[in-house]
Motif scaffolding. Structure first.
Motif, PDB file in Angstrom:
ATOM      1  N   VAL A 128     -51.586 -17.672  40.589  1.00 17.57           N
ATOM      2  CA  VAL A 128     -52.862 -17.018  40.401  1.00 17.57           C
ATOM      3  C   VAL A 128     -54.002 -17.951  40.765  1.00 17.57           C
ATOM      4  N   SER A 177     -54.957 -17.771  50.425  1.00 19.08           N
ATOM      5  CA  SER A 177     -54.578 -16.914  49.312  1.00 19.08           C
ATOM      6  C   SER A 177     -54.104 -15.571  49.844  1.00 19.08           C
ATOM      7  N   GLY A 205     -49.467 -10.466  35.605  1.00 17.94           N
ATOM      8  CA  GLY A 205     -48.300 -11.060  36.263  1.00 17.94           C
ATOM      9  C   GLY A 205     -47.551 -11.871  35.232  1.00 17.94           C
ATOM     10  N   GLN A 259     -54.172 -17.034  33.764  1.00 17.34           N
ATOM     11  CA  GLN A 259     -53.455 -16.135  34.659  1.00 17.34           C
ATOM     12  C   GLN A 259     -53.953 -14.704  34.545  1.00 17.34           C
ATOM     13  N   TYR A 272     -54.615 -14.053  43.845  1.00 18.37           N
ATOM     14  CA  TYR A 272     -53.295 -14.662  43.895  1.00 18.37           C
ATOM     15  C   TYR A 272     -53.096 -15.554  45.109  1.00 18.37           C
ATOM     16  N   ARG A 281     -44.233 -15.969  39.198  1.00 17.45           N
ATOM     17  CA  ARG A 281     -45.191 -15.282  40.049  1.00 17.45           C
ATOM     18  C   ARG A 281     -46.618 -15.532  39.600  1.00 17.45           C
ATOM     19  N   ALA A 282     -46.856 -15.553  38.288  1.00 17.42           N
ATOM     20  CA  ALA A 282     -48.221 -15.670  37.799  1.00 17.42           C
ATOM     21  C   ALA A 282     -48.814 -17.048  38.026  1.00 17.42           C
ATOM     22  N   GLY A 334     -48.838  -9.688  45.393  1.00 17.69           N
ATOM     23  CA  GLY A 334     -49.311 -10.990  44.935  1.00 17.69           C
ATOM     24  C   GLY A 334     -49.039 -11.263  43.474  1.00 17.69           C
ATOM     25  N   GLY A 335     -49.203 -10.242  42.639  1.00 15.71           N
ATOM     26  CA  GLY A 335     -49.077 -10.460  41.208  1.00 15.71           C
ATOM     27  C   GLY A 335     -47.720 -10.218  40.600  1.00 15.71           C
TER      28      GLY A 335
END
Length: 298
Positions: A32, A143, A24, A21, A127, A28-29, A201-202
């Motif tokens: 990745v 993505s 993040g 990862q 991400y 959420r992570a 995203g992160g």
């Protein structure tokens, strides 16, 4: 600012085996994406999604050209044992004791402190979209944002089992890299839009309410004379669902390479945590951004 696929986003990636990862954490992570374009690169005990077969990291509207996901344990183990990618032998750091990160595709180079890990120029990191069902092949390759030829700061910064699957996952403290931004109209557009995407995203997806970002970019010139625009984005009071969750920050420098193509240099990392990468260090890294030969991609 962006609608649909943002300029410079990946469209032709295939999801593959777990790896690691970037900045993040937790729910959420695990969205990745780490991409090895020319080889299977995986490491035991690390998580995230390994994406293979990427054509480039721009939004060029091209079709999906990657092969279906497939990789044996022996293949991934062999790849993980390969030597760590190193700096270009023809480019020297402008900061004594630092290392050079070169991206031949976009004709760029910059320096990072000696403790950073430099990945191969062919690798992408970024991400995926937590709102999409990646068991559906129609979503493979979609993505939020990616960058290539990345360098990673404290790759094993935090360890957790955020999705409770019994496998510990590594989260890095920060990462930096460059990407193309085909379709952009200005360096300011590149900077403002992508800084926001990296934090979203992160750190905050699927919500944007915790993001504070520059509405307008500021002009910036690197020490080598590369002119462009910079913008920051930061998250504030993002809900914590996992011990590795944190708020995040990102800065993007939009500029043009020697071929006249728009390029985005971005650095993203955790904020409000012990060992946070100081803004002063980030700006010092940014100051080293320079052009490097003729880009292999227009």
């Amino acid at each position: 600012m962006w609608s649909g696929q943002p300029p410079g986003d990946e469209r032709d990636l295939h999801r593959q085996n777990p790896r690691r990862q970037p900045p993040g954490g937790g729910d959420r992570a695990k969205v990745v994406a780490v991409v090895a374009v020319t080889a299977i690169v995986a490491a035991v005990g690390l998580s995230g999604f390994l994406l293979l077969g990427a054509k480039d990291d721009r939004a060029d509207g091209g079709g999906n050209t990657a092969a279906p996901p497939s990789a044996s344990k022996s293949a991934t183990a062999s790849a993980s044992a390969s030597p760590e990618p190193h700096s270009s032998g023809t480019e020297r750091p402008t900061v004594p004791g630092w290392k050079v990160v070169v991206n031949p595709k976009f004709g760029t180079a910059f320096d990072v402190p000696a403790g950073w890990k430099i990945e191969k120029p062919s690798e992408l990191i970024g991400y995926e979209d937590s709102t999409l069902d990646y068991s559906d092949p129609a979503n493979w390759g979609k993505s939020i944002v990616v960058m290539s030829a990345p360098a990673i700061f404290r790759e094993n910064w935090c360890l957790s089992d955020g999705d409770k699957n019994g496998r510990m996952e590594n989260t890095s403290l920060a990462m930096v890299g460059t990407k193309g931004s085909q379709g952009s109209k200005s360096t300011a557009e590149v900077a403002v839009g992508l800084a926001d995407l990296w934090v979203y995203g992160g750190y905050t997806q699927p919500d944007r309410k915790n993001i504070v970002h520059d509405r307008t970019a500021q002009p910036y010139t690197t020490r080598s004379g590369v002119k462009g625009s910079i913008a920051w984005a930061r998250s504030r009071d993002t809900p914590r669902k996992d011990r590795c969750d944190s708020d995040g920050k990102a800065i993007t420098f939009g500029f043009k390479n020697s071929a006249g193509g728009f390029v985005a240099w971005s650095l993203v990392g955790a904020t409000g945590v012990k060992g946070e990468l100081p803004d002063a260090t980030i700006m010092k890294i940014l100051s080293t951004v320079r052009l490097h030969g003729k880009p292999t991609e227009s």
